[in-house]
Design an enzyme around this catalytic site. Structure first.
Site, mmCIF file in Angstrom:
data_model
loop_
_atom_site.group_PDB
_atom_site.id
_atom_site.type_symbol
_atom_site.label_atom_id
_atom_site.label_comp_id
_atom_site.label_asym_id
_atom_site.label_seq_id
_atom_site.Cartn_x
_atom_site.Cartn_y
_atom_site.Cartn_z
ATOM 1 N N ASP A 103 -35.713 23.231 24.470
ATOM 2 C CA ASP A 103 -34.576 22.510 25.053
ATOM 3 C C ASP A 103 -33.610 22.039 23.962
ATOM 4 O OD1 ASP A 103 -33.081 21.468 27.108
ATOM 5 O OD2 ASP A 103 -34.235 19.607 27.261
ATOM 6 N N ASN B 272 -30.352 23.418 23.233
ATOM 7 C CA ASN B 272 -29.411 24.377 22.637
ATOM 8 C C ASN B 272 -27.960 23.942 22.833
ATOM 9 O OD1 ASN B 272 -31.661 25.891 22.147
ATOM 10 N ND2 ASN B 272 -31.215 27.480 23.658
ATOM 11 N N ARG C 289 -21.602 26.284 24.070
ATOM 12 C CA ARG C 289 -23.035 26.198 24.364
ATOM 13 C C ARG C 289 -23.759 27.511 24.061
ATOM 14 N NH1 ARG C 289 -25.138 22.256 27.477
ATOM 15 N NH2 ARG C 289 -26.623 23.729 28.342
ATOM 16 N N HIS D 71 -27.490 28.863 22.252
ATOM 17 C CA HIS D 71 -28.508 29.781 22.788
ATOM 18 C C HIS D 71 -28.780 30.909 21.795
ATOM 19 C CE1 HIS D 71 -28.413 27.524 26.393
ATOM 20 N NE2 HIS D 71 -27.261 27.990 26.833
ATOM 21 N N ASN E 35 -32.303 27.063 36.450
ATOM 22 C CA ASN E 35 -31.167 27.302 35.542
ATOM 23 C C ASN E 35 -30.055 28.150 36.175
ATOM 24 O OD1 ASN E 35 -33.261 27.327 32.570
ATOM 25 N ND2 ASN E 35 -31.936 25.700 33.316
HETATM 26 C C1 IPE Z 1 -35.962 23.364 30.851
HETATM 27 O O1 IPE Z 1 -34.789 22.868 30.291
HETATM 28 C C2 IPE Z 1 -35.868 24.846 31.028
HETATM 29 C C3 IPE Z 1 -35.870 25.646 29.799
HETATM 30 C C4 IPE Z 1 -36.001 25.190 28.576
HETATM 31 C C5 IPE Z 1 -35.718 27.047 29.987
HETATM 32 P P1 IPE Z 1 -33.605 22.294 31.186
HETATM 33 O O2 IPE Z 1 -32.531 21.860 30.235
HETATM 34 O O3 IPE Z 1 -33.217 23.290 32.210
HETATM 35 O O4 IPE Z 1 -34.297 21.070 31.898
HETATM 36 P P2 IPE Z 1 -33.692 19.739 32.516
HETATM 37 O O5 IPE Z 1 -32.578 20.131 33.419
HETATM 38 O O6 IPE Z 1 -33.181 18.922 31.363
HETATM 39 O O7 IPE Z 1 -34.844 19.070 33.201
HETATM 40 C C1 IPE Z 2 -32.353 25.067 26.498
HETATM 41 O O1 IPE Z 2 -31.209 24.417 26.088
HETATM 42 C C2 IPE Z 2 -32.088 26.470 26.988
HETATM 43 C C3 IPE Z 2 -32.177 26.629 28.434
HETATM 44 C C4 IPE Z 2 -32.503 25.714 29.297
HETATM 45 C C5 IPE Z 2 -31.896 27.944 28.959
HETATM 46 P P1 IPE Z 2 -30.197 23.755 27.106
HETATM 47 O O2 IPE Z 2 -29.183 24.793 27.472
HETATM 48 O O3 IPE Z 2 -30.871 23.113 28.226
HETATM 49 O O4 IPE Z 2 -29.499 22.669 26.178
HETATM 50 P P2 IPE Z 2 -29.173 21.167 26.558
HETATM 51 O O5 IPE Z 2 -30.426 20.562 27.074
HETATM 52 O O6 IPE Z 2 -28.084 21.225 27.584
HETATM 53 O O7 IPE Z 2 -28.740 20.560 25.264
HETATM 54 MG MG MG Z 3 -31.660 21.281 28.584
#
Ligand code: IPE
Ligand code: IPE
Ligand code: MG
Length: 234
Positions: free
Chosen positions: A13, A15, A26, A30, A61
């Protein structure tokens, strides 16, 4: 005593927040995160972990903006095109957990190619959780079992061990790591983490390198797992 966890699961989490801090889109977060997958997978293999499960895309997602979803859908394909040779060289076997059908045909093809190409490797299993949701995983397993009972193929006497084999991930998770400071599970491996040790680190996934994994493994090695029983010294 061997204090290396057999199965490690990581919620990758942070990224997006990492990218924002650098003034980048963003998607740049990734992309950086995919490089970390490579580094962390190789370190996990060196450290003797048997299975590494990485949460790359959840069933929730899909709610994100279309351009981000579209980038995330292409990322596993890009990842395997770049790193497949290195995974082969390191004897790593690629698998996945989740339902691939919703991904673009090209991505599905590249993932299946990586799975097939590495199928005979005997080192660590690198399992990518993509379009994965734990509740859905349990529901699909339950439906499959119920079908077998309805057809008279099985008695209604399933055990916990047997039910694990109806899931995408049958193993117990020994260590669960979540990066980026959130202290929640977000629908990941609910059945399998029943007795997992958990580490929530403030580091974002793009900052989580080999040394960060080593720190988590050292932390795990010092934990006293009791599984409801008593500690050895008692
Ligand atoms: C969890 O992260 C899913 C992945 C890392 C793929 P999210 O960013 O989607 O989770 P929430 O929304 O903060 O719970
Ligand atoms: C994790 O990073 C990757 C996925 C959930 C696919 P995020 O995209 O959730 O990054 P934040 O949590 O918004 O910083
Ligand atoms: Mg996240």
């Amino acid at each position: 005593m061997d204090t290396t966890p057999k199965t490690v699961a990581i919620i990758m989490d942070g990224n997006g927040r990492w990218a924002k801090k650098q003034g980048l889109p963003r998607t740049a977060g990734h992309k950086k995160g995919a490089d970390r997958v490579r580094d962390v997978a190789l370190e996990a293999q060196r450290r003797g972990i048997q299975k590494l499960i990485l949460y790359a895309f959840s069933t929730e997602n899909w709610k994100r903006p279309e351009d981000e979803v579209s980038y995330l859908c292409k990322l596993p394909g890009m990842f395997f095109n770049t790193f497949i040779q290195e995974l082969m060289d390191n004897n790593i076997r690629v698998t996945f957990a989740g339902e691939l059908e919703r991904f673009p045909a090209g991505t599905q093809k590249t993932i299946m190619k990586a799975v097939n190409q590495t199928a005979n490797n005997t080192g660590m299993e690198l399992c990518l959780a993509i379009n994965y949701g734990s509740r859905r995983e349990i529901l699909l397993g339950m439906r499959k079992y119920a079908d077998q009972v309805a057809k008279g193929e099985r008695a209604n006497d399933i055990t916990e061990e047997e039910f694990s084999n109806y899931l995408f991930v049958p193993e117990e998770v020994d260590l669960l790591i979540r990066t980026s400071g959130e202290v929640r599970i977000s629908n990941f491996l609910l059945w399998q983490i029943a007795y997992a040790e958990m580490i929530f680190t403030p580091k974002s996934w793009p900052e989580f390198d080999e040394a960060a994994l080593d720190e988590c493994l050292a932390d795990f090695a010092g934990r006293n797992r009791r599984f409801g029983g008593l500690a050895d010294e008692n």
